[in-house]
Design a protein around this motif. Structure first.
Motif, PDB file in Angstrom:
ATOM      1  N   GLY A 256      17.156  -0.054  -2.774  1.00 39.14           N
ATOM      2  CA  GLY A 256      16.794  -1.431  -3.096  1.00 39.14           C
ATOM      3  C   GLY A 256      15.362  -1.824  -2.813  1.00 39.14           C
ATOM      4  O   GLY A 256      15.002  -3.008  -2.903  1.00 39.14           O
ATOM      5  N   VAL A 257      14.522  -0.849  -2.472  1.00 35.83           N
ATOM      6  CA  VAL A 257      13.112  -1.145  -2.215  1.00 35.83           C
ATOM      7  C   VAL A 257      12.394  -1.349  -3.551  1.00 35.83           C
ATOM      8  O   VAL A 257      12.593  -0.566  -4.485  1.00 35.83           O
ATOM      9  N   PRO A 258      11.557  -2.397  -3.686  1.00 36.30           N
ATOM     10  CA  PRO A 258      10.806  -2.597  -4.926  1.00 36.30           C
ATOM     11  C   PRO A 258       9.956  -1.370  -5.259  1.00 36.30           C
ATOM     12  O   PRO A 258       9.429  -0.718  -4.353  1.00 36.30           O
ATOM     13  N   LYS A 259       9.809  -1.076  -6.558  1.00 39.09           N
ATOM     14  CA  LYS A 259       9.164   0.173  -6.967  1.00 39.09           C
ATOM     15  C   LYS A 259       7.750   0.307  -6.419  1.00 39.09           C
ATOM     16  O   LYS A 259       7.360   1.382  -5.950  1.00 39.09           O
ATOM     17  N   LYS A 260       6.962  -0.756  -6.472  1.00 44.83           N
ATOM     18  CA  LYS A 260       5.582  -0.671  -6.010  1.00 44.83           C
ATOM     19  C   LYS A 260       5.523  -0.269  -4.542  1.00 44.83           C
ATOM     20  O   LYS A 260       4.735   0.598  -4.140  1.00 44.83           O
ATOM     21  N   GLU A 261       6.380  -0.880  -3.738  1.00 46.10           N
ATOM     22  CA  GLU A 261       6.434  -0.567  -2.298  1.00 46.10           C
ATOM     23  C   GLU A 261       6.931   0.862  -2.073  1.00 46.10           C
ATOM     24  O   GLU A 261       6.405   1.597  -1.227  1.00 46.10           O
ATOM     25  N   ALA A 262       7.937   1.262  -2.853  1.00 42.77           N
ATOM     26  CA  ALA A 262       8.500   2.608  -2.730  1.00 42.77           C
ATOM     27  C   ALA A 262       7.451   3.671  -3.051  1.00 42.77           C
ATOM     28  O   ALA A 262       7.335   4.681  -2.349  1.00 42.77           O
ATOM     29  N   VAL A 263       6.677   3.434  -4.122  1.00 38.63           N
ATOM     30  CA  VAL A 263       5.643   4.395  -4.524  1.00 38.63           C
ATOM     31  C   VAL A 263       4.557   4.494  -3.449  1.00 38.63           C
ATOM     32  O   VAL A 263       4.117   5.599  -3.101  1.00 38.63           O
ATOM     33  N   LEU A 264       4.135   3.367  -2.901  1.00 39.89           N
ATOM     34  CA  LEU A 264       3.108   3.383  -1.849  1.00 39.89           C
ATOM     35  C   LEU A 264       3.582   4.165  -0.621  1.00 39.89           C
ATOM     36  O   LEU A 264       2.825   4.935  -0.025  1.00 39.89           O
TER      37      LEU A 264
END
Length: 231
Positions: free
Chosen positions: A115-123
């Protein structure tokens, strides 16, 4: 210190049509938060079974298993999935990377599922790939990576959801000696950097000596191993 794993009176018995085989019997284990615990022993002694029980992959026959505040043996399938996602990082002998996804995607996928937002997950994934020294290979598929590189990605993936506990089952078992040594050093350094608790199963005595505490399984029970005095 807080106990992150507390196991009491654990028994694991496999029953088939022809036999009844007890692998673990009256096993007790207490693991403090931040501890790096190693389990060694012969094949078939129950090392991986114990790790699978803590991970909610295998069910117990008797006893109690509490990990990260969860009584694992009482969780249903949905609760076990949540427990694994939130509290555990898993590393296996085989990397289990998704073959059609890049190294970067393999790392951040678990965060997306949680459930982590994609931008945060990628970082987060980028930072971890940098930490394990494989960022420049982030766009490569698993088939384009060496065995050691794939295990670096697996180590990064195990940390993406900021788990409390890392379970590592023979993480260097498929590697040549040089890569095995490198991945062993990397695993312990990452656990130290991110202040995680580690339970590691291994045949590699050199790797085992890096732990704070070591046990072997004999007769279904854990017995302490003392490496002091060994070269």
């Amino acid at each position: 210190m807080n106990k992150i794993v507390e196991i009491t009176g654990l028994e694991k018995t496999y029953v088939t049509e022809s036999e009844k085989l007890t692998i673990l019997k009256d096993l007790n284990l207490s693991v403090e938060k931040g501890c790096k615990l190693v389990i060694v022993g012969e094949s078939g002694s129950g090392k991986s079974t114990l790790l699978n029980i803590i991970g909610g992959i295998d069910r117990i026959t008797a006893g109690k298993v509490i990990a990260a505040g969860n009584e694992v043996n009482k969780l249903n399938e949905e609760q076990i999935a949540s427990y694994r996602s939130k509290f555990l990082g898993l590393i296996f002998q085989f990397h289990y990377l998704l073959k059609d996804f890049t190294a970067l995607e393999n790392v951040y996928m678990s965060a997306l599922i949680a459930g982590v937002p994609k931008k945060e997950a990628v970082l987060k994934a980028v930072q971890l790939l940098q930490d394990v020294g494989i960022y420049e290979r982030k766009n490569h598929l698993p088939s384009e990576l060496s065995g050691g590189e794939r295990q670096r990605v697996a180590v990064a993936r195990s940390l993406i959801n900021n788990p409390e506990l890392i379970l590592a089952d023979e993480p260097t078992g498929n590697l040549d000696p040089a890569n095995a040594s490198m991945i062993g050093d990397l695993l312990f350094s990452m656990v130290e950097k991110y202040k995680k608790t580690l339970i590691l199963v291994t045949h590699d005595m050199k790797l085992a000596k890096k732990g704070d505490v070591a046990y072997t399984i004999s007769g279904g029970k854990l017995k302490p191993v003392d490496f002091r005095g060994e070269k």
